[in-house]
Design a protein around this motif. Structure first.
Motif, short mmCIF file in Angstrom:
data_model
loop_
_atom_site.label_atom_id
_atom_site.label_comp_id
_atom_site.label_asym_id
_atom_site.label_seq_id
_atom_site.Cartn_x
_atom_site.Cartn_y
_atom_site.Cartn_z
N SER A 60 0.86 -1.18 0.00
CA SER A 60 0.00 0.00 0.00
C SER A 60 0.90 1.23 0.00
O SER A 60 1.54 1.56 1.00
CB SER A 60 -0.90 -0.03 1.24
N SER A 75 2.38 4.82 0.20
CA SER A 75 2.24 6.08 0.98
C SER A 75 1.57 5.95 2.36
O SER A 75 1.45 6.96 3.05
CB SER A 75 1.47 7.15 0.20
N ALA A 118 2.35 4.28 5.22
CA ALA A 118 3.07 4.11 6.50
C ALA A 118 3.96 5.33 6.72
O ALA A 118 3.51 6.33 7.28
CB ALA A 118 3.85 2.81 6.51
N ASP A 119 5.19 5.29 6.24
CA ASP A 119 6.09 6.42 6.47
C ASP A 119 5.52 7.73 5.90
O ASP A 119 5.69 8.80 6.49
CB ASP A 119 7.46 6.12 5.84
N PHE A 120 4.83 7.67 4.80
CA PHE A 120 4.28 8.89 4.16
C PHE A 120 2.92 9.32 4.74
O PHE A 120 2.36 10.32 4.32
CB PHE A 120 4.18 8.71 2.65
N ASP A 158 0.63 -6.93 2.74
CA ASP A 158 1.13 -6.23 3.95
C ASP A 158 1.63 -7.28 4.93
O ASP A 158 1.35 -8.46 4.80
CB ASP A 158 0.04 -5.35 4.57
N ASP A 198 5.86 -10.95 3.88
CA ASP A 198 6.94 -10.05 3.48
C ASP A 198 7.02 -10.10 1.96
O ASP A 198 7.18 -11.18 1.38
CB ASP A 198 8.24 -10.55 4.13
N ILE A 199 6.94 -8.95 1.33
CA ILE A 199 6.93 -8.90 -0.14
C ILE A 199 8.23 -9.46 -0.74
O ILE A 199 8.26 -9.83 -1.90
CB ILE A 199 6.64 -7.46 -0.63
N ASN A 253 11.51 6.16 -2.58
CA ASN A 253 11.73 7.59 -2.29
C ASN A 253 12.14 8.27 -3.60
O ASN A 253 12.47 7.60 -4.58
CB ASN A 253 12.80 7.76 -1.20
N GLY A 257 16.15 3.99 4.33
CA GLY A 257 14.98 4.78 4.67
C GLY A 257 13.91 4.01 5.44
O GLY A 257 12.98 4.60 5.95
N VAL A 311 9.21 -0.74 3.22
CA VAL A 311 9.33 -1.75 2.18
C VAL A 311 10.52 -1.44 1.26
O VAL A 311 11.14 -2.35 0.69
CB VAL A 311 7.98 -1.89 1.43
N1 AR6 Z 1 6.51 -6.52 2.88
C1 AR6 Z 1 5.23 -6.12 2.64
N2 AR6 Z 1 4.75 -4.92 3.02
C2 AR6 Z 1 5.57 -4.11 3.71
C3 AR6 Z 1 6.92 -4.45 4.01
C4 AR6 Z 1 7.38 -5.73 3.56
N3 AR6 Z 1 8.62 -6.14 3.77
N4 AR6 Z 1 7.48 -3.42 4.71
C5 AR6 Z 1 6.54 -2.49 4.83
N5 AR6 Z 1 5.38 -2.88 4.25
P1 AR6 Z 1 6.28 2.32 3.64
P2 AR6 Z 1 5.45 4.79 2.22
C6 AR6 Z 1 4.10 -2.14 4.09
O1 AR6 Z 1 6.50 3.09 4.89
O2 AR6 Z 1 4.43 5.10 3.26
C7 AR6 Z 1 10.67 4.65 2.85
O3 AR6 Z 1 11.57 5.04 3.80
C8 AR6 Z 1 3.71 -1.17 5.19
O4 AR6 Z 1 3.05 -1.84 6.26
O5 AR6 Z 1 7.32 1.36 3.22
O6 AR6 Z 1 5.06 4.89 0.76
C9 AR6 Z 1 10.98 5.17 1.45
O7 AR6 Z 1 12.37 5.39 1.27
C10 AR6 Z 1 2.77 -0.26 4.43
O8 AR6 Z 1 1.47 -0.84 4.34
O9 AR6 Z 1 6.06 3.30 2.35
C11 AR6 Z 1 10.18 6.44 1.34
O10 AR6 Z 1 10.94 7.56 1.77
C12 AR6 Z 1 3.37 -0.19 3.03
O11 AR6 Z 1 4.28 -1.30 2.96
C13 AR6 Z 1 9.02 6.22 2.29
O12 AR6 Z 1 9.40 5.19 3.20
C14 AR6 Z 1 4.13 1.09 2.67
O13 AR6 Z 1 4.88 1.54 3.78
C15 AR6 Z 1 7.77 5.77 1.58
O14 AR6 Z 1 6.71 5.71 2.50
#
Ligand code: AR6
Length: 231
Positions: free
Chosen positions: A42, A44, A46-48, A79, A110-111, A130, A137, A140
Motif C-alpha cells: 500500500s 504512501s 506508513a512512512d508517508f 502487507d 513479506d513482499i 523515495n 529509509g 518496504v
Molecule cells: N513486505 C510487505 N509490506 C511491507 C513491508 C514488507 N517487507 N514493509 C513495509 N510494508 P512504507 P510509504 C508495508 O513506509 O508510506 C521509505 O523510507 C507497510 O506496512 O514502506 O510509501 C521510502 O524510502 C505499508 O502498508 O512506504 C520512502 O521515503 C506499506 O508497505 C518512504 O518510506 C508502505 O509503507 C515511503 O513511504
C-alpha cells in the motif's frame, strides 16, 4: 479441479487462494507460476502517513479500472501482518464492488519472501520508493533493496536517477539478484506516492484533493508498467 485452500506456510499467509486439489497448501502448480502476478504494498500509507480510508478507496477504484485490461494477469495487495488495517479496508471494499478475487486478492507476508515463505509466485513486485530511488529509509524500500542486493541499485540507476510523485519506474532485475533466483521476481517497479509526512520531502500538508489525485496517478502508472511486462 480446484478447491479453496488456505495457504499458510510458516503462518505468514492467510489469504485464501485457489490451489489444485493434489497440492500441499502453500505450494504452487506449474500453472500458477505461469500467471503474471504483481504484488504491491500500500503506497504512501506508513512512512508517508496517507489516510488509510482514502488510500483504500483509491486502491479499489484503480484496481476496478484496470480489471478488464488484465487478461490472465493478477494483482495482489500485500502487507506484513494480519492486523493490517489497509488490507481489511481494501478486502471489504473490493468485495462490496464484487471484484473478481482470482484477479485481485490481498496477501499477508513479506513482499521479499512471498514464494519461499508464502508459496505465492509473483514475477513482479512494486516498491514504495523515495524520490532519489535510493536504498534505505526503512519500510518496504529498505526491505526490497536489502533482499535484492546491489544488483537492484545498479539496474535502477541505468533507468533513472529520480522519480516524481505519482510516477512509477519498471526495473528489470538481473538474474544474479537473490530476489530473482530465490523468489522468481523478474522486475521491480518503483513507485513514488504522495507524502503527508512533514519530515519527508514534498509534504502535501493534508491536501487530500491533490493527494488522492497523485496516489491514483501512482497506481495507474504502476499497473500500466506491470501490463507492459505482463502482455
Ligand atoms: N513486505 C510487505 N509490506 C511491507 C513491508 C514488507 N517487507 N514493509 C513495509 N510494508 P512504507 P510509504 C508495508 O513506509 O508510506 C521509505 O523510507 C507497510 O506496512 O514502506 O510509501 C521510502 O524510502 C505499508 O502498508 O512506504 C520512502 O521515503 C506499506 O508497505 C518512504 O518510506 C508502505 O509503507 C515511503 O513511504
Amino acid at each position: 479441479k480446484t478447491q479453496e485452500t488456505v495457504s499458510s506456510s510458516s503462518g505468514m499467509a492467510s489469504q485464501k487462494i485457489k490451489v489444485s486439489e493434489d497440492m500441499a497448501p502453500g505450494s504452487i502448480s506449474q500453472d500458477e507460476s505461469d500467471i503474471p502476478t504483481l504484488a504491491f504494498p500500500s503506497i504512501s500509507t506508513a512512512d508517508f502517513q496517507f489516510d488509510l480510508e482514502k488510500a483504500s478507496d483509491v486502491i479499489v477504484g484503480k484496481v476496478e479500472e484496470f480489471m478488464d485490461k488484465l487478461g490472465n494477469a493478477r494483482l495482489g495487495l500485500v502487507d506484513l501482518t494480519e492486523r493490517s488495517k489497509i488490507l481489511s479496508l481494501v478486502r471489504a471494499k473490493a468485495a462490496e464492488k464484487k471484484i473478481d478475487s482470482k484477479r485481485f486478492f490481498t496477501f499477508i507476508g513479506d513482499i521479499c519472501q512471498l514464494y519461499t515463505k508464502g508459496g505465492l509466485c509473483c514475477n513482479v513486485i512494486a516498491n514504495a520508493a523515495n524520490w532519489r530511488l535510493k536504498p534505505g529509509g526503512g519500510g518496504v524500500n529498505a526491505a526490497i533493496f536489502n533482499a535484492a542486493g546491489p544488483a537492484l541499485e545498479a539496474a535502477t540507476k541505468e533507468q533513472a536517477r529520480s522519480l516524481l510523485p505519482g510516477n512509477a519506474l519498471v526495473v528489470p532485475l538481473p538474474s544474479t539478484s537473490p530476489l530473482y533466483s530465490k523468489e522468481g521476481v523478474t522486475h521491480v517497479i518503483h513507485v513514488l506516492g504522495p507524502n503527508m509526512n512533514p519530515r519527508r520531502p514534498n509534504c502535501l500538508d493534508n491536501d487530500y484533493v491533490k493527494g488522492c489525485k497523485v496516489l491514483g496517478d501512482a497506481y495507474s502508472s504502476l499497473f500500466k508498467g506491470f501490463l507492459s511486462i505482463a502482455n
